[in-house]
Design a protein around this motif. Structure first.
Motif, PDB file in Angstrom:
ATOM      1  N   ARG A 112      12.870  79.939  71.518  1.00 22.72           N
ATOM      2  CA  ARG A 112      13.146  79.286  72.791  1.00 22.72           C
ATOM      3  C   ARG A 112      14.403  78.433  72.703  1.00 22.72           C
ATOM      4  O   ARG A 112      15.313  78.527  73.546  1.00 22.72           O
ATOM      5  CB  ARG A 112      11.956  78.423  73.196  1.00 22.72           C
ATOM      6  CG  ARG A 112      12.154  77.672  74.525  1.00 22.72           C
ATOM      7  CD  ARG A 112      11.168  76.536  74.660  1.00 22.72           C
ATOM      8  NE  ARG A 112      11.319  75.553  73.601  1.00 22.72           N
ATOM      9  CZ  ARG A 112      12.252  74.601  73.590  1.00 22.72           C
ATOM     10  NH1 ARG A 112      13.154  74.525  74.572  1.00 22.72           N
ATOM     11  NH2 ARG A 112      12.335  73.739  72.591  1.00 22.72           N
ATOM     12  N   LEU A 113      14.490  77.588  71.684  1.00 17.35           N
ATOM     13  CA  LEU A 113      15.644  76.700  71.539  1.00 17.35           C
ATOM     14  C   LEU A 113      16.906  77.491  71.219  1.00 17.35           C
ATOM     15  O   LEU A 113      17.984  77.200  71.745  1.00 17.35           O
ATOM     16  CB  LEU A 113      15.373  75.663  70.454  1.00 17.35           C
ATOM     17  CG  LEU A 113      16.453  74.603  70.237  1.00 17.35           C
ATOM     18  CD1 LEU A 113      16.724  73.841  71.523  1.00 17.35           C
ATOM     19  CD2 LEU A 113      16.066  73.662  69.111  1.00 17.35           C
ATOM     20  N   ILE A 404      24.150  68.230  74.352  1.00 12.67           N
ATOM     21  CA  ILE A 404      22.820  67.604  74.314  1.00 12.67           C
ATOM     22  C   ILE A 404      22.840  66.287  75.073  1.00 12.67           C
ATOM     23  O   ILE A 404      21.918  65.969  75.840  1.00 12.67           O
ATOM     24  CB  ILE A 404      22.375  67.403  72.854  1.00 12.67           C
ATOM     25  CG1 ILE A 404      22.116  68.754  72.183  1.00 12.67           C
ATOM     26  CG2 ILE A 404      21.103  66.558  72.802  1.00 12.67           C
ATOM     27  CD1 ILE A 404      21.729  68.647  70.722  1.00 12.67           C
ATOM     28  N   PHE A 405      23.896  65.504  74.898  1.00 13.63           N
ATOM     29  CA  PHE A 405      24.012  64.219  75.585  1.00 13.63           C
ATOM     30  C   PHE A 405      24.067  64.403  77.104  1.00 13.63           C
ATOM     31  O   PHE A 405      23.480  63.609  77.860  1.00 13.63           O
ATOM     32  CB  PHE A 405      25.255  63.484  75.091  1.00 13.63           C
ATOM     33  CG  PHE A 405      25.522  62.197  75.802  1.00 13.63           C
ATOM     34  CD1 PHE A 405      24.796  61.055  75.499  1.00 13.63           C
ATOM     35  CD2 PHE A 405      26.505  62.118  76.783  1.00 13.63           C
ATOM     36  CE1 PHE A 405      25.036  59.857  76.161  1.00 13.63           C
ATOM     37  CE2 PHE A 405      26.748  60.934  77.452  1.00 13.63           C
ATOM     38  CZ  PHE A 405      26.007  59.800  77.138  1.00 13.63           C
ATOM     39  N   GLY A 411      15.849  71.952  77.480  1.00  9.81           N
ATOM     40  CA  GLY A 411      14.803  71.646  76.515  1.00  9.81           C
ATOM     41  C   GLY A 411      15.291  71.066  75.206  1.00  9.81           C
ATOM     42  O   GLY A 411      14.480  70.861  74.291  1.00  9.81           O
ATOM     43  N   ALA A 412      16.589  70.798  75.068  1.00 12.77           N
ATOM     44  CA  ALA A 412      17.130  70.252  73.819  1.00 12.77           C
ATOM     45  C   ALA A 412      17.191  68.740  73.878  1.00 12.77           C
ATOM     46  O   ALA A 412      17.527  68.158  74.928  1.00 12.77           O
ATOM     47  CB  ALA A 412      18.519  70.822  73.544  1.00 12.77           C
ATOM     48  N   ALA A 418      19.823  68.110  64.312  1.00 17.22           N
ATOM     49  CA  ALA A 418      19.750  68.438  62.889  1.00 17.22           C
ATOM     50  C   ALA A 418      19.247  69.849  62.657  1.00 17.22           C
ATOM     51  O   ALA A 418      19.538  70.456  61.620  1.00 17.22           O
ATOM     52  CB  ALA A 418      18.840  67.431  62.173  1.00 17.22           C
ATOM     53  N   ARG A 419      18.488  70.402  63.602  1.00 15.68           N
ATOM     54  CA  ARG A 419      17.989  71.768  63.451  1.00 15.68           C
ATOM     55  C   ARG A 419      19.006  72.813  63.912  1.00 15.68           C
ATOM     56  O   ARG A 419      18.842  73.995  63.640  1.00 15.68           O
ATOM     57  CB  ARG A 419      16.693  71.956  64.254  1.00 15.68           C
ATOM     58  CG  ARG A 419      15.537  71.093  63.764  1.00 15.68           C
ATOM     59  CD  ARG A 419      14.228  71.643  64.308  1.00 15.68           C
ATOM     60  NE  ARG A 419      14.127  71.490  65.752  1.00 15.68           N
ATOM     61  CZ  ARG A 419      13.533  72.376  66.555  1.00 15.68           C
ATOM     62  NH1 ARG A 419      13.043  73.497  66.043  1.00 15.68           N
ATOM     63  NH2 ARG A 419      13.466  72.164  67.851  1.00 15.68           N
ATOM     64  N   LEU A 420      20.025  72.354  64.608  1.00 14.78           N
ATOM     65  CA  LEU A 420      20.998  73.288  65.190  1.00 14.78           C
ATOM     66  C   LEU A 420      22.383  73.193  64.557  1.00 14.78           C
ATOM     67  O   LEU A 420      23.291  73.910  64.982  1.00 14.78           O
ATOM     68  CB  LEU A 420      21.127  73.024  66.694  1.00 14.78           C
ATOM     69  CG  LEU A 420      19.903  73.347  67.544  1.00 14.78           C
ATOM     70  CD1 LEU A 420      20.031  72.714  68.918  1.00 14.78           C
ATOM     71  CD2 LEU A 420      19.710  74.855  67.657  1.00 14.78           C
ATOM     72  N   ASP A 421      22.556  72.309  63.569  1.00 14.72           N
ATOM     73  CA  ASP A 421      23.906  72.072  63.041  1.00 14.72           C
ATOM     74  C   ASP A 421      24.327  73.062  61.960  1.00 14.72           C
ATOM     75  O   ASP A 421      25.400  72.910  61.380  1.00 14.72           O
ATOM     76  CB  ASP A 421      24.023  70.646  62.500  1.00 14.72           C
ATOM     77  CG  ASP A 421      23.078  70.386  61.343  1.00 14.72           C
ATOM     78  OD1 ASP A 421      22.240  71.259  61.049  1.00 14.72           O
ATOM     79  OD2 ASP A 421      23.175  69.287  60.736  1.00 14.72           O
TER      80      ASP A 421
END
Length: 512
Positions: A112-113, A404-405, A411-412, A418-421
């Motif tokens: 999903r993410l 994200i900001f 949904g982020a 940290a999971r997407l970097d």
């Protein structure tokens, strides 16, 4: 008088001579044992031996090198071909693709993410969002980055907090804005080297941007050419570190081939002009001296002579006239061989294969072409890795933080950064001259456990997960409509195909 030496204390003259000869021989032997390239003699007097640093050399010659590299890019056919080769092979038509790799607590992909990030990145990649000017899409920006990096040796790209839904875009800055003459030691211990401020470890801190002297349309409150310090965190300054780690600026990639390219261009121009002159064959009609003219009046001074010519034509000239043929000897039979030798050196300096650069397929077979392509593609793979690390990843990380900001990723949350970097950047791959044999060799390697589908697809610029999703979607659609897709299953290579050779000469070369 008291003598300091008794006659018997002095060594014989013969021993003195032998000792001196021995010392001289040892010195000559020591000289012979040194490196040949380190000797000073009549053959090495013009060999530069001055010790300098990379920054010192760049400070003196970078501006001229960059100007000449740009001149070649504008007007030289082979330089234009080289830049096109680099962009096409490193970036490709679709660019370096982003594949998010977020995982859940169990270690499985967070589909999903990942899909939400991929969708947001795809929307941002259009030209109205990716570039502050609105002129470059993300793929266009990658291709521009690679071309400028090869032409100028370095690229400047600024992060811009834009007003678009993602709050982010990029803007390229001409490296001429980094003044090579601005060098300073600051009170805090930092150094400014060619407009790049670095700390004690050589890490960039600020970039001091100065409008170039030829750009006079940059006044600010009536003041032109004001230096502005931009933090290094807002700038991508990318170049290849070729000489030492202290290097702060990049050198154009064609720096060793420039003289050959320029000389070859001048030589070809001279040969073309000579060929044009040789093609204009003609005849000089030389009149006689005045005292040899027969007759009187105007007709005797200027007799009428037929200037047109036809096959088999013969014409009688007035008395005293002579004919001189103009027939320059050209073309030069050595042009092709000379140009080939020069271009081979140019290809070596540019680190590409000669066949592709020169479009010269004479005497080339499958094996020789394949050998040159394999070596050159290894160079392109190295450049792909460089582009992913030094350009794609910094842009993605800054975009991710801003997106994200701004809430542009569905949904982020901030905790998801940290999971997407650590995404995967998939560059383009290549097909070979004989795709059928390449596929057959790959299938055999997979079936025998020598390769995996993931690596084989990555070699071709594809992602296994993406291919698997497409295959599943095709199977679902085929089942819905009652279609049989088994006819497309891979088959075992025939013995004849395995034993065949690529060349007419039968050299039996295979892909692996």
């Amino acid at each position: 008088m008291i003598s300091l030496f008794e006659p018997g204390d002095l060594p014989p003259m013969s021993e003195v001579v032998r000792e001196r000869r021995s010392v001289a021989q040892k010195r000559r032997a020591a000289i012979k044992r040194t490196y040949a390239a380190a000797q000073f003699n009549r053959l090495t007097n013009d060999f530069v031996s001055q010790r300098t640093s990379a920054n010192a050399e760049l400070r003196r010659g970078l501006r001229t090198l960059r100007a000449r590299s740009r001149e070649l890019a504008r007007n030289d056919d082979y330089m234009k071909k080289f830049l096109s080769m680099v962009v096409s092979n490193v970036i490709g038509p679709a660019g370096i693709k982003l594949q998010p790799r977020a995982e859940v607590s169990t270690g499985k992909p967070d589909e999903r993410l990942n899909k939400a990030v991929a969708a947001a990145w795809s929307r941002w990649s259009h030209k109205e969002y990716a570039s502050a000017s609105g002129k470059l899409s993300w793929v266009d920006a990658q291709r521009y980055y690679q071309r400028v990096l090869a032409r100028d040796g370095e690229v400047l790209c600024q992060f811009v907090e834009d007003s678009n839904p993602y709050g982010f875009s990029i803007k390229f800055i001409d490296v001429d804005w980094l003044d090579e003459t601005y060098n300073l030691l600051l009170p805090n211990g930092n150094r400014i080297l060619m407009s790049v401020e670095v700390d004690q470890y050589g890490r960039p801190v600020n970039y001091w941007l100065t409008p170039p002297s030829y750009d006079y349309l940059y006044p600010e409150n009536g003041r032109a050419r004001q230096r502005v310090a931009v933090p290094a965190s807002e700038i991508i300054h990318d170049f290849l570190v070729l000489d030492d780690e202290e290097q702060t600026r990049g050198v154009p990639w064609a720096h060793t081939a420039m003289l050959r390219l320029h000389s070859l261009g001048q030589y070809e121009e001279a040969e073309i002009i000579a060929a044009r002159v040789a093609a204009c064959k003609g005849t000089y009609i030389i009149p006689p001296a005045d005292d040899e003219l027969a007759g009187e009046g105007e007709d005797a001074l200027h007799p009428q002579i037929e200037e047109s010519i036809e096959p088999g034509m013969s014409q009688e000239l007035p008395p005293g006239y002579t004919v001189h043929d103009v027939n320059p000897l050209h073309p030069n039979a050595n042009v092709a061989g000379f140009s080939k030798v020069i271009l081979q050196g140019v290809a070596a300096g540019l680190d590409v294969d000669y066949v592709t650069l020169a479009n010269d397929l004479a005497g080339v077979n499958f094996s020789s072409m394949r050998g040159g392509m394999i070596e050159t593609r290894d160079v392109y793979r190295g450049l792909q890795t460089h582009a992913k690390e030094h350009f794609c990843r910094p842009v993605y990380l800054r975009w991710l933080r801003q997106a994200i900001f701004m809430g542009a990723i569905e949904g982020a949350h901030a905790s998801d950064f940290a999971r997407l970097d650590e995404p995967k950047f998939q560059p383009r791959g290549w097909d070979w001259v004989d795709p059928m044999k390449d596929v057959q060799a790959t299938v055999m390697a997979i079936n025998n456990g020598l390769d995996s589908r993931t690596d084989a697809l990555a070699e071709r610029g594809e992602d296994f997960e993406h291919v698997a999703q497409n295959l599943k979607a095709e199977a679902d659609i085929a089942g819905e409509y009652g279609l049989n897709l088994s006819a497309g299953a891979p088959t075992k290579p025939s013995v004849k195909a395995e034993e065949g050779s690529e060349d007419e000469g039968g050299d039996g070369a295979s892909h692996k």
